[in-house]
Design an enzyme around this catalytic site. Sequence first.
Site, PDB file in Angstrom:
ATOM      1  N   HIS A 133      57.475 -24.085  49.952  1.00 59.05           N
ATOM      2  CA  HIS A 133      56.054 -24.756  50.434  1.00 59.05           C
ATOM      3  C   HIS A 133      55.253 -23.434  51.024  1.00 59.05           C
ATOM      4  O   HIS A 133      54.779 -23.780  52.078  1.00 59.05           O
ATOM      5  CB  HIS A 133      56.477 -25.774  51.322  1.00 59.05           C
ATOM      6  CG  HIS A 133      55.359 -26.576  51.503  1.00 59.05           C
ATOM      7  ND1 HIS A 133      54.127 -26.381  52.305  1.00 59.05           N
ATOM      8  CD2 HIS A 133      55.087 -27.852  50.959  1.00 59.05           C
ATOM      9  CE1 HIS A 133      53.327 -27.477  52.133  1.00 59.05           C
ATOM     10  NE2 HIS A 133      53.827 -28.288  51.394  1.00 59.05           N
TER      11      HIS A 133
ATOM     12  N   ASP B 185      55.565 -35.960  48.883  1.00 52.78           N
ATOM     13  CA  ASP B 185      55.512 -34.546  48.783  1.00 52.78           C
ATOM     14  C   ASP B 185      56.850 -33.789  49.660  1.00 52.78           C
ATOM     15  O   ASP B 185      56.960 -34.810  50.477  1.00 52.78           O
ATOM     16  CB  ASP B 185      54.399 -33.797  48.995  1.00 52.78           C
ATOM     17  CG  ASP B 185      53.207 -33.639  47.794  1.00 52.78           C
ATOM     18  OD1 ASP B 185      53.469 -34.534  46.868  1.00 52.78           O
ATOM     19  OD2 ASP B 185      52.277 -33.130  48.149  1.00 52.78           O
TER      20      ASP B 185
ATOM     21  N   HIS C  77      56.936 -28.546  43.757  1.00 50.77           N
ATOM     22  CA  HIS C  77      55.971 -28.373  44.726  1.00 50.77           C
ATOM     23  C   HIS C  77      56.238 -26.904  45.416  1.00 50.77           C
ATOM     24  O   HIS C  77      56.507 -26.746  46.691  1.00 50.77           O
ATOM     25  CB  HIS C  77      56.356 -29.446  45.924  1.00 50.77           C
ATOM     26  CG  HIS C  77      55.147 -29.627  46.859  1.00 50.77           C
ATOM     27  ND1 HIS C  77      53.712 -29.333  46.255  1.00 50.77           N
ATOM     28  CD2 HIS C  77      55.289 -29.955  47.954  1.00 50.77           C
ATOM     29  CE1 HIS C  77      53.012 -29.689  47.345  1.00 50.77           C
ATOM     30  NE2 HIS C  77      53.876 -29.867  48.571  1.00 50.77           N
TER      31      HIS C  77
ATOM     32  N   HIS D 152      54.073 -38.316  52.301  1.00 48.76           N
ATOM     33  CA  HIS D 152      55.146 -37.348  52.262  1.00 48.76           C
ATOM     34  C   HIS D 152      56.554 -37.920  52.536  1.00 48.76           C
ATOM     35  O   HIS D 152      56.643 -39.001  53.326  1.00 48.76           O
ATOM     36  CB  HIS D 152      55.007 -36.506  53.398  1.00 48.76           C
ATOM     37  CG  HIS D 152      53.723 -35.357  53.234  1.00 48.76           C
ATOM     38  ND1 HIS D 152      52.361 -36.083  53.183  1.00 48.76           N
ATOM     39  CD2 HIS D 152      53.324 -34.386  52.620  1.00 48.76           C
ATOM     40  CE1 HIS D 152      51.771 -34.914  52.955  1.00 48.76           C
ATOM     41  NE2 HIS D 152      51.986 -34.130  52.615  1.00 48.76           N
TER      42      HIS D 152
END
Length: 277
Positions: A154, A99, A150, A244
């Site tokens: 964020h 991510d 995503h 990540h």
Amino acid sequence: MKKDQLINRRRALIAGAAVLGAAGAAGTARVLTAGQAAEPARGAPLSGPQANRALKPSAYRLQPLAGYGPPNTQLRTLVRHEPFMRVSGRGRTMVLTFDDGPDPQYTPEILRTLREYDVHAMFFVCGQMAADNKDLLGEMADDGHIVGNHTWSHPLLTKLSRSAIRSEIERTSEVIDDAYGEPPSWFRAPYGEWNRATYQIGAELGMEPMAWTIDTNDWARPGTRAIVGTIQKEAAPGVVVLSHDAGGDRSQSVQALRTYLPRLLDAGYHITVPRRK
């Protein structure tokens, strides 16, 4: 909301989904359709919605997908007339996801490691990062990785208006389409925080929701050994691993991948990604 509170809420959200990895331990990959029992997928690729066709929100899944296996009562599904996930391969099959990237410092190292072991993964990218690193999305496409949405920046989507949620998601899909070569079929909400609007908008834009079953907690930089230990302890057929490749110093994540990936492969795990028909 403080970060530790977000993490606790996120863990509570996925707690019910975590059992899916264990449920897959029978050793056969599964394909699920609404109102049907799971059945083995015999070498068929993963399938998702057509990227240019909106799904009907009224028939959309109310919990994010995490792993695969027999239907679970904790994951309530509305009426659906096609598989929401199909995975190729049999036995010990896992999905690796990364991510917040792409990051010009850490993502290339992760891509090199995956290439070295001929493994495909999923990258849930943020639009702001993707816009500045389109070459890395092109590299992901060339290597056969899946790029998911995503959001742009964020944010905590549950605190935004519907129009703001749509903007965050739609702008990112446009960047992915331009750099990767096709729009994303998968969406992951930041912090694992979902609401009905998030599901509906993702569905309208042709994406399936994806959560996870193993959280490596690499965002907290617990140490390479701790990250590797989490993977080795919780690895099971059907799990989706969260890591990540951006959002801070991800050197531990990079080194952990180089350590646990060959161990998983030596243990007989098949690392795969979802694919459309």
